[in-house]
Scaffold this motif. Structure first.
Motif, mmCIF file in Angstrom:
data_model
loop_
_atom_site.group_PDB
_atom_site.id
_atom_site.type_symbol
_atom_site.label_atom_id
_atom_site.label_comp_id
_atom_site.label_asym_id
_atom_site.label_seq_id
_atom_site.Cartn_x
_atom_site.Cartn_y
_atom_site.Cartn_z
ATOM 1 N N TYR A 23 61.998 23.086 52.541
ATOM 2 C CA TYR A 23 62.598 21.907 51.916
ATOM 3 C C TYR A 23 63.989 21.623 52.493
ATOM 4 O O TYR A 23 64.321 20.478 52.827
ATOM 5 N N VAL A 71 63.582 20.397 56.131
ATOM 6 C CA VAL A 71 63.101 19.014 56.236
ATOM 7 C C VAL A 71 64.239 18.030 55.950
ATOM 8 O O VAL A 71 64.464 17.060 56.697
ATOM 9 N N TRP A 125 66.833 18.169 58.829
ATOM 10 C CA TRP A 125 66.338 17.539 60.055
ATOM 11 C C TRP A 125 66.275 16.020 59.908
ATOM 12 O O TRP A 125 66.586 15.282 60.848
#
Length: 507
Positions: A394, A397, A400
């Motif tokens: 999490y 993500v 990024w």
């Protein structure tokens, strides 16, 4: 008793986050915040909010990387990348330190201009000398010096918070600016990128990942997790304070410069707002002493940021090259390089040119950010680097997504701004052709370098398995943070790094 012990443990980790946070309230941040408020009122507050969310995430990742691996970011880059890539990343990191030092040079020069009424270019020259004075004072204890500087920075924060209470910025407009993305008006995109460049500086990632190594961390899963949690709380608190100070800068500038009944003099000052002309914003609170107090706080802001730049430069050089310099030589070298463009611009362009140089250096920092963030994101999610301590899916993500968004924003601005300049400049066509032949390949190299760092597969394995003690009771005690016998007390700790630029921080 248990709560008291945990509180004592937390206090032992306090320090790195606050030192790192000084970079978020340096003269570059002040300049960009004040200009954003004067030009766009509250419309770019959302940029600051997103910037600080991203800053908190990547500073947390940097701290976790150092704690979990026992190495800081530049050391891991050296271990991972080929020699050519390693040297390129080192040069970019050093250039980032120099670009971050330019606002400190100019901010100090503006402060001296206000206090002593000397030309800005003279103040630029003096900054080389006052840096040596600052480093001389560190012999009495850098922690005491940082405390004094932090108090002085809080003075200007208190002034702007007091001014906020006087001018009463509209709460609805401030909230809307924080949560409704909007970029309108000429130069809005460039100013937003400059804001991001001052909020998230590349050298801070190298700095934070190294500072955490100056603490003794228990060599167990629980010990590492506790350290990561304590550093998250500490960094979060420090960055929230810095965030509120940045909001105050923008809110005061935006409110004063957008009022319906402002005088022509104030309108002219808002249209030409620089660090040197900003004291008028505080006259409602401080009256005639506004210039002096503002200048002292601006001087403190610049000097505190110099400390972070010096230490970051030491870590970068030590990590990439296994080379250390004496702090005064390192600082003087960086400062002299930063003085050259600052001096030239301040002589030719005066105060306005110097203020523009701060914006340019902030934009350059924003473009350099991917070359520190991408390795950090890859290492933080790598089992070969972090082992069982790698970050959750999490967190990765979210980080990024933000990293790709910021990089895409930079590339979009780079291409559109350059194409717009080619179309509207008054150079002969043949000159535009030659400029295009030179610049477009450089843009392509920039994009390809980012893609290389993003999609290159990591090969170096640097994670070291924690010590497993033979006796199950002793091992269980170590995992739960309990004391072991004197024979194994040294084995349950990760050795802290005494080699990192002689940092004078508590254990």
């Amino acid at each position: 008793m248990f709560q008291e012990s945990r509180w004592k443990n937390f206090l032992s980790y306090v320090g790195p986050g606050f030192l790192v946070s000084t970079a978020y309230i340096d003269p570059g941040s002040m300049e960009n915040d004040l200009q954003a408020g004067a030009s766009y009122t509250f419309e770019q507050l959302w940029v600051i909010l997103i910037g600080f969310i991203f800053a908190l995430i990547i500073q947390m990742l940097a701290a976790n990387l150092g704690i979990s691996t026992g190495k800081h970011l530049s050391e891991l880059c050296k271990a991972e990348y080929p020699k050519f890539v390693k040297y390129c990343l080192w040069l970019l990191a050093e250039f980032a330190v120099i670009c971050a030092d330019i606002p400190e040079v100019i901010g100090t020069a503006f402060a001296l201009n206000i206090l002593l009424h000397i030309p800005v270019w003279t103040g630029v020259l003096i900054t080389g000398l006052n840096t040596l004075l600052l480093l001389g004072l560190q012999r009495y204890g850098v922690r005491k010096l940082e405390l004094v500087i932090s108090i002085m920075i809080l003075v200007i924060a208190a002034c702007f918070f007091g001014e906020m209470g006087y001018v009463k910025p509209p709460a609805g407009a401030v909230i809307k600016g924080l949560f409704v993305p909007k970029l309108s008006g000429q130069g809005a995109v460039g100013n937003a990128i400059a804001l991001l460049g001052t909020l998230i500086v590349p050298h801070n990632l190298f700095l934070h990942s190294a500072l955490v190594l100056c603490r003794k961390v228990p060599g167990s899963v629980r010990g590492v997790n506790d350290a990561c949690r304590y550093y998250l709380i500490e960094s979060g608190f420090a960055l929230v304070v810095a965030f509120l100070i940045n909001i105050a800068f923008v809110s005061v500038s935006g409110t004063v410069c957008s009022a319906n009944n402002i005088s022509d003099e104030t309108t002219n000052q808002c249209n030409n707002l620089t660090l040197g002309s900003a004291p008028f914003l505080l006259k409602n609170v401080l009256g005639g002493s506004s210039s002096t107090i503002y200048a002292i706080a601006l001087l403190a802001s610049g000097q505190s940021s110099t400390i972070t730049g010096t230490y970051a430069g030491q870590f970068i050089m030590q990590g990439f090259l296994d080379l250390k310099m004496k702090k005064w030589i390192r600082n003087l070298m960086t400062r002299c390089i930063a003085i050259a463009p600052s001096l030239i611009v301040s002589i030719i362009g005066g105060s306005k040119g110097a203020a523009q140089l701060i914006i340019i250096s902030s934009i350059v920092l924003s473009f350099e950010l991917p070359f520190a963030v991408i390795p950090l994101l890859k290492f933080s999610g790598s089992t070969s680097k972090m082992g069982p301590h790698k970050n959750s899916i999490y967190i990765m993500v979210i980080s990024w997504i933000l990293g790709v968004a910021f990089t895409g924003f930079n590339v979009y601005y780079l291409i559109t701004a350059f194409v717009g300049w080619l179309i509207h400049n008054k150079l002969p066509k043949i000159a535009n052709v030659f400029v295009g032949i030179i610049v477009f390949p450089l843009m392509l190299v920039y994009v390809l370098a980012i893609l290389y760092l993003t999609f290159r597969k990591d090969t170096a394995v640097t994670f070291i398995e924690p010590i497993m003690l033979d006796h199950p009771v002793v091992q269980n005690n170590m995992e739960h943070g309990l004391s072991n016998s004197c024979e194994v007390v040294e084995a349950d700790r990760i050795p802290y790094r005494e080699d990192l630029a002689d940092i004078q921080l508590p254990e």
